[in-house]
Design a protein around this motif. Structure first.
Motif, short mmCIF file in Angstrom:
data_model
loop_
_atom_site.label_atom_id
_atom_site.label_comp_id
_atom_site.label_asym_id
_atom_site.label_seq_id
_atom_site.Cartn_x
_atom_site.Cartn_y
_atom_site.Cartn_z
N PRO A 95 0.81 -1.23 0.00
CA PRO A 95 0.00 0.00 0.00
C PRO A 95 0.84 1.28 0.00
O PRO A 95 0.43 2.29 -0.58
N ARG A 104 -5.62 -0.25 -2.68
CA ARG A 104 -4.60 -0.51 -1.65
C ARG A 104 -4.06 0.78 -1.04
O ARG A 104 -3.76 0.82 0.16
N GLY A 108 -5.54 -0.15 2.19
CA GLY A 108 -4.57 -1.15 2.65
C GLY A 108 -3.87 -0.69 3.92
O GLY A 108 -3.65 0.51 4.13
N ASN A 114 -3.43 -6.06 2.76
CA ASN A 114 -3.51 -5.09 1.66
C ASN A 114 -4.88 -5.10 0.97
O ASN A 114 -5.02 -4.73 -0.18
N SER A 115 -5.89 -5.53 1.72
CA SER A 115 -7.32 -5.36 1.37
C SER A 115 -7.87 -6.19 0.21
O SER A 115 -9.04 -6.57 0.24
#
Ligand code: CMP
Length: 140
Positions: A95, A104, A108, A114-115
């Motif tokens: 991110p 991100r 993130g 980082n999602s």
């Protein structure tokens, strides 16, 4: 250009913070259509198998534990050039290095949390889609 399908995961750090809708809006606003989606909790076996290409990397065990730590949303995204488009929308893995406005960069936490995950090739997209979805569950 032809329509493609790619595979996406909204990861536990994002579901925990209730960000599913905000992340899905980024896909939809930028031309990707969610043609399959389900919320589930990955088993340790599934996570290990899904990320098997990383099995020799030092972060593998941590990655597997993280992916089973909470619910995820697995998705199939469809659109023109969907695989690369999704990678643009997600931003860089870390991110801190992701471009402004990407998922991100915006959501993130760090390189692990980082999602989102997105397929990195069309071949992997096909493998990853079939790992979680049957053909009947994908409605374009
Ligand atoms: P993803 O696209 O899901 O693919 C593999 C994941 O490993 C990656 O996103 C990161 O979230 C995670 N990861 C954890 N640590 C690292 C690292 N040091 N380098 C690369 N990826 C990492």
């Amino acid at each position: 250009m032809t329509k493609q399908r790619t595979f996406s995961i909204i990861k536990p750090d994002a579901t925990e913070r209730n960000l599913t809708g905000k992340i899905n809006a980024k896909f939809e606003e930028q031309g990707l259509r969610i043609v399959a989606q389900k919320r589930l909790r990955m088993s340790r076996l599934q996570a290990k198998e899904f990320y098997i290409v990383h099995k020799d990397r030092p972060f593998y065990d941590e990655l597997v534990e993280y992916m089973v730590s909470g619910p995820v949303i697995v998705q199939v995204l469809e659109g023109e050039n969907a695989m690369l488009k999704n990678r643009e929308i997600m931003g860089a893995t870390d991110p801190k290095k992701a471009d402004k406005g990407t998922i991100r960069a915006e959501f993130g936490v760090d390189i692990g949390s980082n999602s989102v995950h997105g397929s990195d090739s069309l071949e992997n997209a096909a493998t990853e889609i079939s790992f979680f979805f049957s053909g009947l569950e994908i409605v374009g």
